[in-house]
Design an enzyme around this catalytic site. Structure first.
Site, PDB file in Angstrom:
ATOM      1  N   TYR A   1     -32.222   4.296  -2.019  1.00  0.00           N
ATOM      2  CA  TYR A   1     -31.207   5.079  -1.284  1.00  0.00           C
ATOM      3  C   TYR A   1     -31.214   4.691   0.194  1.00  0.00           C
ATOM      4  O   TYR A   1     -30.169   4.552   0.817  1.00  0.00           O
ATOM      5  CB  TYR A   1     -31.468   6.584  -1.435  1.00  0.00           C
ATOM      6  CG  TYR A   1     -30.344   7.408  -0.866  1.00  0.00           C
ATOM      7  CD1 TYR A   1     -29.278   7.796  -1.665  1.00  0.00           C
ATOM      8  CD2 TYR A   1     -30.326   7.760   0.488  1.00  0.00           C
ATOM      9  CE1 TYR A   1     -28.219   8.520  -1.134  1.00  0.00           C
ATOM     10  CE2 TYR A   1     -29.273   8.478   1.029  1.00  0.00           C
ATOM     11  CZ  TYR A   1     -28.218   8.867   0.214  1.00  0.00           C
ATOM     12  OH  TYR A   1     -27.173   9.566   0.730  1.00  0.00           O
TER      13      TYR A   1
ATOM     14  N   PHE B   1      -0.853  -3.755   9.957  1.00  0.00           N
ATOM     15  CA  PHE B   1      -1.186  -3.794   8.539  1.00  0.00           C
ATOM     16  C   PHE B   1      -1.132  -2.352   8.036  1.00  0.00           C
ATOM     17  O   PHE B   1      -1.470  -1.421   8.765  1.00  0.00           O
ATOM     18  CB  PHE B   1      -2.559  -4.434   8.254  1.00  0.00           C
ATOM     19  CG  PHE B   1      -2.778  -4.525   6.773  1.00  0.00           C
ATOM     20  CD1 PHE B   1      -2.048  -5.433   6.016  1.00  0.00           C
ATOM     21  CD2 PHE B   1      -3.620  -3.650   6.108  1.00  0.00           C
ATOM     22  CE1 PHE B   1      -2.178  -5.468   4.630  1.00  0.00           C
ATOM     23  CE2 PHE B   1      -3.759  -3.682   4.726  1.00  0.00           C
ATOM     24  CZ  PHE B   1      -3.033  -4.594   3.983  1.00  0.00           C
ATOM     25  N   THR B   2      -0.726  -2.188   6.794  1.00  0.00           N
ATOM     26  CA  THR B   2      -0.424  -0.854   6.243  1.00  0.00           C
ATOM     27  C   THR B   2      -1.554   0.170   6.471  1.00  0.00           C
ATOM     28  O   THR B   2      -1.340   1.202   7.112  1.00  0.00           O
ATOM     29  CB  THR B   2      -0.138  -0.974   4.739  1.00  0.00           C
ATOM     30  OG1 THR B   2      -1.218  -1.683   4.119  1.00  0.00           O
ATOM     31  CG2 THR B   2       1.158  -1.741   4.486  1.00  0.00           C
TER      32      THR B   2
ATOM     33  N   ASP C   1      -9.595  -7.430  13.224  1.00  0.00           N
ATOM     34  CA  ASP C   1      -9.494  -7.286  11.768  1.00  0.00           C
ATOM     35  C   ASP C   1      -9.830  -8.662  11.199  1.00  0.00           C
ATOM     36  O   ASP C   1      -9.012  -9.572  11.194  1.00  0.00           O
ATOM     37  CB  ASP C   1      -8.085  -6.844  11.358  1.00  0.00           C
ATOM     38  CG  ASP C   1      -7.982  -6.646   9.848  1.00  0.00           C
ATOM     39  OD1 ASP C   1      -8.820  -7.217   9.113  1.00  0.00           O
ATOM     40  OD2 ASP C   1      -7.064  -5.950   9.399  1.00  0.00           O
TER      41      ASP C   1
ATOM     42  N   LYS D   1     -11.829 -10.089   0.472  1.00  0.00           N
ATOM     43  CA  LYS D   1     -10.981 -11.285   0.605  1.00  0.00           C
ATOM     44  C   LYS D   1     -11.862 -12.512   0.870  1.00  0.00           C
ATOM     45  O   LYS D   1     -12.448 -13.054  -0.054  1.00  0.00           O
ATOM     46  CB  LYS D   1      -9.950 -11.070   1.717  1.00  0.00           C
ATOM     47  CG  LYS D   1      -8.784 -10.161   1.321  1.00  0.00           C
ATOM     48  CD  LYS D   1      -9.075  -8.722   1.474  1.00  0.00           C
ATOM     49  CE  LYS D   1      -7.820  -7.864   1.479  1.00  0.00           C
ATOM     50  NZ  LYS D   1      -8.152  -6.433   1.456  1.00  0.00           N
TER      51      LYS D   1
ATOM     52  N   ARG E   1       6.404  -6.920   0.044  1.00  0.00           N
ATOM     53  CA  ARG E   1       5.958  -6.728   1.426  1.00  0.00           C
ATOM     54  C   ARG E   1       7.214  -6.681   2.281  1.00  0.00           C
ATOM     55  O   ARG E   1       7.591  -7.632   2.937  1.00  0.00           O
ATOM     56  CB  ARG E   1       5.041  -7.864   1.895  1.00  0.00           C
ATOM     57  CG  ARG E   1       3.679  -7.900   1.234  1.00  0.00           C
ATOM     58  CD  ARG E   1       2.605  -7.052   1.892  1.00  0.00           C
ATOM     59  NE  ARG E   1       2.522  -5.687   1.480  1.00  0.00           N
ATOM     60  CZ  ARG E   1       1.385  -4.984   1.426  1.00  0.00           C
ATOM     61  NH1 ARG E   1       0.248  -5.542   1.682  1.00  0.00           N
ATOM     62  NH2 ARG E   1       1.393  -3.707   1.127  1.00  0.00           N
TER      63      ARG E   1
ATOM     64  N   PHE F   1       4.175   2.243  -0.981  1.00  0.00           N
ATOM     65  CA  PHE F   1       4.345   1.058  -1.835  1.00  0.00           C
ATOM     66  C   PHE F   1       3.398   1.047  -3.023  1.00  0.00           C
ATOM     67  O   PHE F   1       3.690   0.456  -4.052  1.00  0.00           O
ATOM     68  CB  PHE F   1       4.163  -0.231  -1.012  1.00  0.00           C
ATOM     69  CG  PHE F   1       2.840  -0.314  -0.314  1.00  0.00           C
ATOM     70  CD1 PHE F   1       2.660   0.291   0.928  1.00  0.00           C
ATOM     71  CD2 PHE F   1       1.769  -0.987  -0.882  1.00  0.00           C
ATOM     72  CE1 PHE F   1       1.433   0.230   1.575  1.00  0.00           C
ATOM     73  CE2 PHE F   1       0.540  -1.056  -0.245  1.00  0.00           C
ATOM     74  CZ  PHE F   1       0.371  -0.435   0.987  1.00  0.00           C
TER      75      PHE F   1
HETATM   76  N1  F0G Z   1      -6.757  -5.499   6.849  1.00  0.00           N
HETATM   77  C1  F0G Z   1      -6.086  -6.479   6.228  1.00  0.00           C
HETATM   78  C2  F0G Z   1      -5.543  -7.622   7.021  1.00  0.00           C
HETATM   79  C3  F0G Z   1      -5.903  -6.423   4.840  1.00  0.00           C
HETATM   80  O1  F0G Z   1      -5.248  -7.412   4.227  1.00  0.00           O
HETATM   81  C4  F0G Z   1      -6.427  -5.320   4.119  1.00  0.00           C
HETATM   82  C5  F0G Z   1      -6.211  -5.194   2.688  1.00  0.00           C
HETATM   83  C6  F0G Z   1      -7.119  -4.321   4.823  1.00  0.00           C
HETATM   84  C7  F0G Z   1      -7.261  -4.457   6.181  1.00  0.00           C
HETATM   85  C8  F0G Z   1      -7.672  -3.112   4.130  1.00  0.00           C
HETATM   86  O2  F0G Z   1      -8.790  -3.433   3.410  1.00  0.00           O
HETATM   87  O3  F0G Z   1      -8.107  -3.009   1.029  1.00  0.00           O
HETATM   88  O4  F0G Z   1     -10.499  -3.338   1.666  1.00  0.00           O
HETATM   89  O5  F0G Z   1      -9.346  -1.264   2.289  1.00  0.00           O
HETATM   90  N2  F0G Z   1      -5.370  -5.885   2.069  1.00  0.00           N
HETATM   91  C9  F0G Z   1      -5.123  -5.882   0.641  1.00  0.00           C
HETATM   92  C10 F0G Z   1      -3.965  -6.789   0.354  1.00  0.00           C
HETATM   93  C11 F0G Z   1      -4.993  -4.540   0.028  1.00  0.00           C
HETATM   94  O6  F0G Z   1      -3.553  -6.836  -0.817  1.00  0.00           O
HETATM   95  O7  F0G Z   1      -3.470  -7.463   1.248  1.00  0.00           O
HETATM   96  P1  F0G Z   1      -9.196  -2.721   2.026  1.00  0.00           P
END
Ligand code: F0G
Length: 461
Positions: free
Chosen positions: A76, A128-129, A219, A262, A386, A453
């Site tokens: 842990y 980014f979303t 990021d 990624k 997108r 989305f």
């Molecule tokens: N920043 C970027 C540039 C991303 O592409 C993503 C996730 C995140 C942050 C968030 O990270 O998913 O680990 O919580 N991108 C995925 C995509 C979901 O399909 O582009 P996460």
């Protein structure tokens, strides 16, 4: 880069385990996409042939990483895998402190809550979303400072992830340093089509923010891919390794959020890395509320081990040459077939320009969503919207945000598909392009409140 390489890229691995995939009938796919409300996120993966929804958590781990999974220390507190990960992040990226999280957005949440106060402005090289949503939930407002070329799918600018320094300085002067907790810089900009930022531009952004005493939060989700593009395109970097360039990028920033799913080729994981001791202290306190103890923060010991090993593999030159080489192979096929895509081709996928592909649809008819649905019906290839759906609504007016880029993303997982798969994808895109006039627009029948989305549903008009 090894100057003795004479031949074209090929995967620097051989395959020792395979996962079967199955082709379904068109009739089956029509039923499946109807049930999913024309949203590829709502399909069952069993119904998918080639899965290009995302490169996130979908890459293939190496035999070394799987061996690392067996070395998981599931204590842990104080797992040895945490210390291996910490050491790896310090040595490969140069950041001082590590807060592990379950994935990228876990890190974004903690960082945003600590650094952003009500009314703050966060300038960034395109939104980014999840990042933007966490900034807003913390009371902040995102402002775009990317160069205009990034919003133009036809511009051949080699570094469309670059910051427009004039825009950034104007924002600093208008709102004042006290309202800008940090500048958010993404290495490769996902929403622009996986476009890199140049080292020269990041250095200039660093110099400008340093002048005002503003931090840069990075990021770094696809930082090694950005480093590879610098090696390929930026003067003075041809003789540097991807590993060296990656570290140089990180050292120009004050901290980072990372979705390790990624670049680092793990199925789950992420972290917040930060140089500032006080922010670290607060984050270390906060992670125990939302993620887990500060030495695992949402990851199992085995996940942290696989991640530490994945980071080392992600910066290998031959890996990156094949990874981006495969994306560019597909891109070139589509360019040769006159398919409108975002140019130049980025690093993690091909982004089809849905506005140009389906000029008979208005943006209110969700052309990218409709195109992703049509592609799935044709071949079982699953892509992602997108465009206007991903861009969500304006927080103040409630109207749709209408981004200039209305795209369908064909995202390529790392080390998963072969060149023959790329050929099938290109054939399918060409096939629906020849029938594009028959593709109908969509109307939204269900809209979730956050990140719509992922779960929205649609019907054909
Ligand atoms: N920043 C970027 C540039 C991303 O592409 C993503 C996730 C995140 C942050 C968030 O990270 O998913 O680990 O919580 N991108 C995925 C995509 C979901 O399909 O582009 P996460």
């Amino acid at each position: 880069m090894d100057k003795t390489i004479k031949h074209s890229w090929a995967e620097p691995f051989k395959i020792k385990m395979v996962e079967p995939v199955f082709i379904t009938t068109e009739e089956h796919r029509k039923k499946a996409i109807l049930k999913a409300g024309h949203n590829t996120f709502l399909l069952h993966s069993d119904d998918v042939y080639i899965d290009l929804l995302t490169d996130s958590g979908t890459s293939a781990m190496s035999d070394r990483q799987w061996a690392g999974m067996m070395m998981g220390d599931e204590a842990y507190a104080g797992s040895k895998n945490f210390y291996h990960l910490e050491e790896t992040i310090q040595s490969y990226y140069g950041y001082k402190h590590l807060i592990p999280t379950h994935q990228g957005r876990g890190a974004e949440h903690i960082l945003s809550q600590i650094m952003i106060k009500q009314g703050d402005i966060i300038p960034g090289n395109m939104y980014f979303t999840t990042t933007k949503l966490h900034q807003e939930l913390a009371g902040g407002k995102f402002m775009d400072i990317i160069i205009d070329e990034a919003h133009d799918p036809e511009s051949m600018h080699p570094f469309k992830g670059n910051v427009n320094l004039k825009k950034l300085e104007a924002i600093i002067k208008e709102y004042g340093v006290d309202r800008i907790p940090y500048v958010s810089i993404s290495t490769t900009v996902n929403m622009a089509g996986g476009q890199p930022i140049s080292m020269e531009n990041l250095k200039a952004t660093r110099a400008l923010t340093a002048k005002y005493g503003i931090k840069i939060i990075h990021d770094m989700t696809r930082v090694a891919e950005n480093a590879f593009m610098i090696q390929q395109k930026e003067e003075g970097y041809q003789d540097k390794s991807v590993a060296e360039i990656t570290k140089e990028l990180c050292l120009l920033t004050d901290g980072a959020t990372m979705s390790a799913k990624k670049d680092a080729m793990v199925n789950i994981g992420g972290f917040l890395a930060i140089n500032d001791d006080d922010i670290f202290e607060e984050a270390r306190n906060m992670v125990v509320i939302y993620e887990g103890l500060h030495t695992y923060g949402g990851m199992a010991g085995r996940d942290m081990e696989a991640l530490a090993l994945g980071i080392k593999e992600s910066v290998q030159d031959d890996h990156m040459r094949a990874r981006v080489g495969q994306v560019h192979y597909l891109g070139q096929k589509l360019i040769d077939a006159d398919i409108p895509i975002v140019n130049p081709v980025g690093t993690h996928g091909i982004f089809i320009d849905a506005k140009k592909f389906l000029p008979h649809l208005t943006q209110d008819e969700f052309p990218a969503q409709a195109l992703a649905s049509a592609l799935y019906i044709d071949s079982g290839v699953r892509a992602m919207e997108r465009g206007v759906v991903s861009a969500g609504r304006n927080k103040e007016t409630g109207a749709h945000n209408y981004p200039n880029l209305e795209l369908v993303r064909l995202t390529i997982p790392r080390r998963v598909y072969t060149q023959a798969h790329m050929d099938v994808i290109a054939e399918s895109v060409e096939c629906i392009y020849s029938q594009r006039n028959s593709i109908k627009g969509l109307k939204m029948t269900y809209e979730p409140k956050y990140l719509r989305f992922f779960q929205a549903k649609f019907e054909e008009i």
